[in-house]
Scaffold this active site. Structure first.
Site, mmCIF file in Angstrom:
data_model
loop_
_atom_site.group_PDB
_atom_site.id
_atom_site.type_symbol
_atom_site.label_atom_id
_atom_site.label_comp_id
_atom_site.label_asym_id
_atom_site.label_seq_id
_atom_site.Cartn_x
_atom_site.Cartn_y
_atom_site.Cartn_z
ATOM 1 C CG HIS A 374 47.565 23.937 68.182
ATOM 2 N ND1 HIS A 374 48.183 22.246 67.802
ATOM 3 C CD2 HIS A 374 46.153 23.120 68.059
ATOM 4 C CE1 HIS A 374 47.680 21.299 67.388
ATOM 5 N NE2 HIS A 374 45.894 22.136 67.705
ATOM 6 C CE LYS A 565 62.708 24.348 63.361
ATOM 7 N NZ LYS A 565 61.530 24.132 64.163
ATOM 8 N NE ARG A 566 54.785 29.553 56.980
ATOM 9 C CZ ARG A 566 53.678 29.828 56.632
ATOM 10 N NH1 ARG A 566 52.761 28.360 55.962
ATOM 11 N NH2 ARG A 566 53.786 30.973 55.950
ATOM 12 C CE LYS A 571 58.210 28.439 63.314
ATOM 13 N NZ LYS A 571 57.716 26.288 64.352
ATOM 14 C CB THR A 673 55.687 17.502 64.934
ATOM 15 O OG1 THR A 673 55.416 18.948 63.670
ATOM 16 C CG2 THR A 673 54.457 17.243 66.262
ATOM 17 C CE LYS A 677 56.449 15.368 61.222
ATOM 18 N NZ LYS A 677 56.193 17.049 60.270
#
Ligand code: C3B
Length: 833
Positions: A374, A565-566, A571, A673, A677
């Site tokens: 992952h 998100k985290r 990110k 992911t 969504k």
């Protein structure tokens, strides 16, 4: 294969049973019956939690027959079972989801309302089981939903953490962690099965011996043991009879009291053993993509893996098969390297405990196990020091050495004299403090290795697993992630779901490609109007929620630009902040600047020990404090950090989004992911060519996606040529102004130190290359602004995004796994009335 069960059902034919009936009067009676007999409450004394519990039991009663029927078919020798081994399952609340999957939402709503209560309130009070950190755990949950909906017999195996991911509060703009007590009112969805407990060993030493046939054997004499107690949660499929099981293990002491110690008066010592044992399943490690190498973490991993493999072996033998065909009945998927000690443990169970020959056991092991990677982040690749590993799992270390020696012999045959390659492939990292490389163990011990998006799977082959790919290319494949449209559309966005139903009928929730039928509706002005109204209503609801939670008022007629998100540097939440400050700077210079109003919404948790991530949260809240109060800009800019982002809150936020921020540095987000969504709910994406963004853009069309930033190859080239962030700072006036504004203390009451670590990191290192992507990002955001002001076309693009998301249903992902890795089939279950 369809199987029918004729398990006895304990009710009189013809009479609506209180445990199964779906008539409104029956539901009401059952609900109050559970309130009285299970919760022990009279209606006038009952709290909302009591009502929630009574309803949860009422719903659980209605799935039990299917659950037992599914359990029953697992025992048939010919039924193949998928075991999904995962240290995390981020399930989200069960009640609403089960109402959708059992297709009883409408009658239950009516029954609850006629009882003078509000169904939504009862759904909202459920404490979500937060047994995961983020994407990886939530993916496991979506996959369980799809496995059941596709009628594939499956068991999720994991840990029943007493404390899941911490609750986040924001105090003075900083994250504060609060213990998550999800079990405080009890858990109506789980059933303990102490009769299926297993024993787990740790420590001690090994002893060679000769068995009665004169063969060399090894016995493990453990230093301590704990018990693993299974707790089962039903996993309903959507509109089918399959109800699979999530089996989570709780650690307990073998005996509550050490009687010798107790009798000698050492009460504390006697009870302490129990306390120590139970620590294993006490708390979820709150780091995502950052290993810490703590002993307790390795204990957790071995604990749940050993419990699960013993459970699998018991089921195999009880179905009347021998262990020779374990791989024919079971396919076990390792969710990242967290369960990869399974390779050694399955070998130990087969060779030491069930007396199989090594080669035979190895054949069974590799045919049973498969591995999903992952992440490419180096800090997430698990390694355990040989000394720690050996002290906790002495027999497993020997087995790993044996696997490695046999494996390296093969490598030598293939690449004579190539010592460098041997060193890379070895299961043991010989540099410094020797360590066991868990990814290497997983690769060698599996028959399939997959990444989670096309780009990620390619990069795996080119980078971290390159040598394995050259050696065993046939094992490698890709399965692009997906998300369940039941939770992420039907449950979280009932208004959009109803609108889609009106347009294309139902049935699309299990055949998500059918959303393509909406494409023509994008050209229908009437439909666009309805779509826009739905979005507007949901945004207004979120605005209310934001006002209640944070006291910040936001205008539902502005563009809702969301990043949830985290919090992680790769990110790049701080790139988003650089854009916000750019707009702020522009508006301050030119208050008449023409632009659509925007509301920036952030949510996400930072690992408690990750200082930079916590400072990013502080930066967001600090910029928000200034911007939201500045009358020059606050009619056009709002910045909100919503505390405690979790599954429940995700269900509110995705439907309300118009712009989805997927802005990681190319090559670092394995898939993502959340991106799926958002799009499914009609948000447009601004993103880099990273992870599944690449495939999302392919599906929705380049003209319906806002692309910016360097590509992976450009990132690699820039890095190898020597990246110098300072040159971007000096050559870009606005960027310089923005960074200087933050550094000057403008957002920190004059404090120039607060954000210095962040700013210095950007100027002198910038490992995630924000400065290199800055201008491209800002230009792209300007394009977003223009596009949003052409509102008819924006709605058109929104509809097309949702219409083209069929590929990203987790049903498609699970079908891919079932065909290419598991060879698992649907087993429809007929239940005799
Ligand atoms: C995540 C990755 O960061 C995401 O890109 C990916 O979509 C999900 O896994 C699911 O595949 N991930 C995670 O949440 N935790 C890890 N330890 C590693 C990856």
């Amino acid at each position: 294969m369809t199987v029918s069960t004729n398990l006895p059902s304990f009710h009189t034919p013809g009479v609506e049973d209180d445990r199964t009936g779906l008539g409104i009067e029956t539901l009401k009676r059952a609900f109050f019956d559970n309130l009285y007999y299970v919760q022990g409450k009279l209606p006038n004394r009952a709290s909302t939690v009591d009502y929630y519990m009574a309803l949860a039991y009422t719903v659980r009663d209605r799935l039990l027959q299917r659950w037992l029927a599914t359990e029953d078919i697992l025992t048939r020798p010919e039924v193949r079972i998928v075991g999904y081994l995962s240290a995390e399952f981020l399930m989200g609340p069960h009640l609403g989801n089960n109402l959708i999957n059992l297709d009883i939402y409408a009658p239950v709503k009516q029954a609850i309302e006629e009882s003078g209560l509000n169904l939504q309130e009862l759904i909202d009070i459920e404490e979500e089981p937060g047994l995961g950190n983020g994407g990886l755990g939530r993916l496991a949950a979506c996959y369980l939903d799809s496995l059941a909906s596709l009628q594939i017999p499956a068991i999720g195996y994991g840990i029943r953490y007493e404390f899941g991911i911490f609750d986040q509060e924001i105090v003075d703009g900083w994250q504060v962690e609060i213990t998550d007590k999800w079990l405080k009112y009890g858990n109506p969805w789980e059933v303990a099965r102490p009769e299926e407990a297993v024993e787990i060993k740790f420590g001690g030493y090994t002893q060679p011996y000769t068995d009665d046939q004169g063969r060399y054997r090894v016995r493990w004499v453990p230093g301590s043991t704990v018990m693993g107690i299974p707790y089962d949660t039903p996993i309903t499929g959507y509109n089918v009879n399959t109800v699979n099981t999530l089996r989570l293990w709780k650690a307990e002491a073998p005996e509550s009291f050490d009687f010798t110690a107790f009798n000698q008066g050492d009460y504390w010592g006697a009870v302490n053993d129990k306390v120590v044992s139970e620590t294993i399943s006490k708390v979820l490690y709150p780091n995502d993509e950052q290993i810490q190498g703590k002993q307790l973490r390795l204990q957790q991993q071995f604990f749940f893996v050993s419990c699960s493999l013993q459970d699998v072996i018991r089921r195999q033998l009880e179905s009347g098969r021998t262990l020779d065909t374990l791989h024919e009945k079971f396919s076990l998927q390792m969710n990242d390297t967290h369960p990869s000690v399974a390779v050694a443990e399955l070998m130990r169970l087969l060779v030491d405990e069930h007396m199989l020959e090594w080669d035979h056991a190895w054949d069974i092991t590799t045919r049973t196990l498969a591995y999903t990677n992952h992440t490419l982040l180096p800090e997430a690749l698990e390694k355990w020091s040989v000394s720690l590993f050996g002290s906790l799992l002495p027999r497993h270390l020997e087995i790993i050495f044996e696997i490695n020696s046999r494996f390296l012999d093969q490598v030598r045959l293939r690449y004579p004299g190539d010592e460098a390659r041997l060193g890379q492939l070895s299961l043991i990292d010989e540099g410094g403090d020797r360590s066991v490389r868990m990814a290497n163990l997983a690769c060698v011990g599996s028959h399939a290795i997959n990444g989670v998006a096309a780009l990620h799977s390619e990069l795996l082959k080119k980078t971290v697993l390159h040598d394995f790919y050259e050696l065993m290319p046939e094992k490698f494949c890709n399965v692009t992630n997906g998300v369940t449209p039941r939770r992420w559309l039907a449950l979280s966005n009932p208004r959009l779901t109803a609108l889609i139903d009106r347009r294309i009928g139902n049935g699309w929730l299990t055949h998500l490609d059918r959303l393509r039928e909406l494409e023509s509706a994008a050209d229908d002005a009437g439909f666009r109007h309805e779509w826009r109204m739905v979005k507007r209503d949901i945004k207004a609801d979120l605005a209310d929620h934001i006002a209640n939670r944070t006291g910040i008022s936001v205008n539902p007629d502005t563009l809702f630009d969301i990043q949830v998100k985290r919090i992680h540097e790769y990110k790049r939440q701080h790139l988003n902040v650089l854009h916000i400050v750019t707009l702020y700077h522009r508006l301050k210079q030119n208050p008449n600047q023409d632009m659509a109003g925007r509301t920036f919404i952030f949510g996400g948790k930072a690992a408690p020990g990750y200082d930079m991530a916590k400072r990013i949260i502080k930066l967001i809240t600090s910029v928000g404090d200034v911007v939201n109060k500045d009358p020059d800009v606050s009619d056009r800019l709002r910045v909100v950090f919503l505390p405690d982002y979790n599954v429940t809150f995700g269900q509110r936020v995705y439907p309300a989004a118009e712009l989805s921020e997927q802005i990681s540095l190319a090559g670092l987000e394995a898939s993502g992911t959340g991106n799926m969504k958002f799009s499914m709910n009609g948000a447009l994406t601004i993103g880099t060519l990273d992870g599944a963004n690449v495939e999302i853009r392919e599906e929705v069309g380049a003209e319906n996606f806002f692309l910016f930033g360097m590509k992976t190859e450009e990132v690699t080239a820039l890095r190898s040529q020597g990246y110098n962030p300072m040159s971007y700072y000096h050559s870009n006036e606005t960027l310089k102004a923005v960074i200087d504004l933050i550094a000057s203390g403008h957002f920190s009451h004059g404090d120039r130190e607060l954000f210095r670590p962040l700013i210095d990191n950007l100027l002198y290192h910038d490992p995630y290359m924000l400065l290199a992507d800055y201008q491209s990002y800002v230009d792209c955001q300007d394009q977003v602004d223009r596009a949003y002001r052409d509102s008819e076309n924006w709605v058109r693009m929104s509809i097309l995004n949702a219409a083209r998301m069929g590929k990203f249903s987790s049903d498609r992902s699970i079908q891919d796994y079932a065909q290419t890795i598991w060879q698992a089939d649907a087993v429809p279950i007929e239940i005799e009335a």
